[in-house]
Scaffold this active site. Sequence first.
Site, PDB file in Angstrom:
ATOM      1  N   GLU A  95      46.112  72.926  -6.223  1.00 23.88           N
ATOM      2  CA  GLU A  95      45.568  71.762  -6.915  1.00 23.88           C
ATOM      3  C   GLU A  95      45.492  72.013  -8.406  1.00 23.88           C
ATOM      4  OE1 GLU A  95      41.822  70.955  -5.032  1.00 23.88           O
ATOM      5  OE2 GLU A  95      42.799  70.158  -3.244  1.00 23.88           O
ATOM      6  N   CYS A 108      43.595  71.758 -15.873  1.00 26.38           N
ATOM      7  CA  CYS A 108      43.031  72.913 -15.177  1.00 26.38           C
ATOM      8  C   CYS A 108      44.064  73.366 -14.141  1.00 26.38           C
ATOM      9  CB  CYS A 108      41.718  72.506 -14.518  1.00 26.38           C
ATOM     10  SG  CYS A 108      40.965  73.814 -13.564  1.00 26.38           S
ATOM     11  N   CYS A 115      42.220  82.048  -2.677  1.00 23.96           N
ATOM     12  CA  CYS A 115      41.599  83.103  -3.488  1.00 23.96           C
ATOM     13  C   CYS A 115      40.945  84.096  -2.548  1.00 23.96           C
ATOM     14  CB  CYS A 115      40.552  82.504  -4.428  1.00 23.96           C
ATOM     15  SG  CYS A 115      39.826  83.719  -5.569  1.00 23.96           S
ATOM     16  N   CYS A 119      33.693  84.270  -3.503  1.00 27.55           N
ATOM     17  CA  CYS A 119      32.439  83.904  -4.156  1.00 27.55           C
ATOM     18  C   CYS A 119      31.735  82.889  -3.258  1.00 27.55           C
ATOM     19  CB  CYS A 119      32.705  83.306  -5.540  1.00 27.55           C
ATOM     20  SG  CYS A 119      33.481  84.475  -6.672  1.00 27.55           S
ATOM     21  N   CYS A 122      31.819  78.995  -4.004  1.00 35.15           N
ATOM     22  CA  CYS A 122      33.085  78.365  -4.389  1.00 35.15           C
ATOM     23  C   CYS A 122      33.870  77.929  -3.158  1.00 35.15           C
ATOM     24  CB  CYS A 122      33.920  79.337  -5.220  1.00 35.15           C
ATOM     25  SG  CYS A 122      35.532  78.671  -5.665  1.00 35.15           S
ATOM     26  N   CYS A 339      34.855  71.805 -10.832  1.00 38.96           N
ATOM     27  CA  CYS A 339      34.906  73.275 -10.730  1.00 38.96           C
ATOM     28  C   CYS A 339      34.555  73.770  -9.337  1.00 38.96           C
ATOM     29  CB  CYS A 339      33.890  73.925 -11.665  1.00 38.96           C
ATOM     30  SG  CYS A 339      34.145  73.608 -13.377  1.00 38.96           S
TER      31      CYS A 339
HETATM   32  N1  SAH Z   1      38.487  82.952 -10.426  1.00 34.69           N
HETATM   33  C1  SAH Z   1      38.230  82.476 -11.756  1.00 34.69           C
HETATM   34  C2  SAH Z   1      38.684  81.045 -12.022  1.00 34.69           C
HETATM   35  C3  SAH Z   1      38.368  79.995 -10.976  1.00 34.69           C
HETATM   36  S1  SAH Z   1      36.715  79.435 -10.826  1.00 34.69           S
HETATM   37  C4  SAH Z   1      36.767  82.649 -12.098  1.00 34.69           C
HETATM   38  O1  SAH Z   1      35.995  83.047 -11.232  1.00 34.69           O
HETATM   39  O2  SAH Z   1      36.384  82.453 -13.249  1.00 34.69           O
HETATM   40  C5  SAH Z   1      36.377  78.552 -12.292  1.00 34.69           C
HETATM   41  C6  SAH Z   1      34.885  78.405 -12.579  1.00 34.69           C
HETATM   42  O3  SAH Z   1      34.264  77.537 -11.625  1.00 34.69           O
HETATM   43  C7  SAH Z   1      34.142  79.723 -12.505  1.00 34.69           C
HETATM   44  O4  SAH Z   1      33.305  79.872 -13.624  1.00 34.69           O
HETATM   45  C8  SAH Z   1      33.291  79.574 -11.252  1.00 34.69           C
HETATM   46  O5  SAH Z   1      32.126  80.337 -11.350  1.00 34.69           O
HETATM   47  C9  SAH Z   1      33.027  78.089 -11.220  1.00 34.69           C
HETATM   48  N2  SAH Z   1      32.691  77.541  -9.916  1.00 34.69           N
HETATM   49  C10 SAH Z   1      33.120  77.944  -8.712  1.00 34.69           C
HETATM   50  N3  SAH Z   1      32.591  77.184  -7.735  1.00 34.69           N
HETATM   51  C11 SAH Z   1      31.810  76.270  -8.350  1.00 34.69           C
HETATM   52  C12 SAH Z   1      31.015  75.180  -7.877  1.00 34.69           C
HETATM   53  N4  SAH Z   1      30.950  74.887  -6.590  1.00 34.69           N
HETATM   54  N5  SAH Z   1      30.337  74.455  -8.806  1.00 34.69           N
HETATM   55  C13 SAH Z   1      30.449  74.724 -10.120  1.00 34.69           C
HETATM   56  N6  SAH Z   1      31.199  75.705 -10.611  1.00 34.69           N
HETATM   57  C14 SAH Z   1      31.870  76.486  -9.735  1.00 34.69           C
END
Ligand code: SAH
Length: 347
Positions: A95, A108, A115, A119, A122, A339
């Site tokens: 995406e 983006c 991934c 996390c 996420c 995000c």
């Molecule tokens: N792997 C990389 C890039 C992808 S995530 C990273 O971790 O930075 C991009 C951003 O979205 C990161 O700052 C992550 O912490 C945030 N993110 C992930 N899940 C989210 C969610 N459910 N709500 C808001 N931000 C989120």
Amino acid sequence: MTERHSRNILGLSLAELEQLAIALGQSRYRGKQLYRAIYARRVQSLESLTDLKREFRGALASQYHIAYPEIQGEFASRDGAVRSVLRLGDGNTVESVYMPEEDRTTLCLSSQVGCGLDCKFCFTGLLGMRRNLTPGEIIGQVLAIAKARSIPRRARLNIVFMGMGEPLLNLPAVMQSARVLADTDGLGIPLRRITISTAGVVPKIHELGREPARPKLAVSLNASHDEQRTALMPLNRKYPLRQLLDACRVFPLHPRERLTFEYVMLDGINDSNADAERVAALVRGIRSKINLIPYNSGAELPYRPSPLKRVMEFQEILTARNVPAFIRISRGQDVRAACGQLSLAGA
Ligand code: SAH
């Protein structure tokens, strides 16, 4: 040669295209012409390159083609953001998100299919890691969306590697694509408008810092102490806060450059005043700013976004300690484009 044996030329660097021209009996300069055609002129058919000799064109077209990822679905948010589902050559999908603003547009991009970092907040993490994207698939996201949304070359574009995947675990492909994106003979998007966001892969932060020319760096901090961060981001076990912030502290910033920290605000988890004070202490001495991102929720995960009042108080504590902090409400929540989100948001 049949179409089946034809290779996608998208993603080849200038040096690789020059080598290709030479291998096909042409001058090095023909490689540069080809490079400009693919990336600057966004040509989609090698047969149409009438400025190349017929013989060269024929040889090229028999071995190569230009294929953008195919747009399989588009989901337009009320706020103007569009989430695109792109189908890759092998049937996998990723995406990308298009976010137009008055004076600029941000794309983006994804760097991996799925991934592997897991996390806990996420939604991409739920997919697991499938594979790295190639430079062609990364650049292809930009070209496919530029075409679909009619983005002119002149447009002021920002690129953020904040889609699916951990860009620093696919650094060679991300750097190769960034070089082509940034090149004035390529897509012409300056490196200072390209940002790589990482969950904190420490050795790769050092590696990126050694690049003579590189995009900007954003680090997803998301917690104020190790126990909390490890619970949210298992990668923290391998690269704890001390190592991560040391890497940030020695990261060679340009004269007016700032590092960005992202901090996803999770209700009752990492959003207390004490958290804010610890965050201020962690980043002390690092020329940086903090983007506070209210959590984008979804049915599959248990977290809730911090109330806006909480986010504002958190911001005030940081500001009072001379840490610039900004509240970033994610766009495209109604179409799961925000995000880290693959499912409808409540924030
Ligand atoms: N792997 C990389 C890039 C992808 S995530 C990273 O971790 O930075 C991009 C951003 O979205 C990161 O700052 C992550 O912490 C945030 N993110 C992930 N899940 C989210 C969610 N459910 N709500 C808001 N931000 C989120």
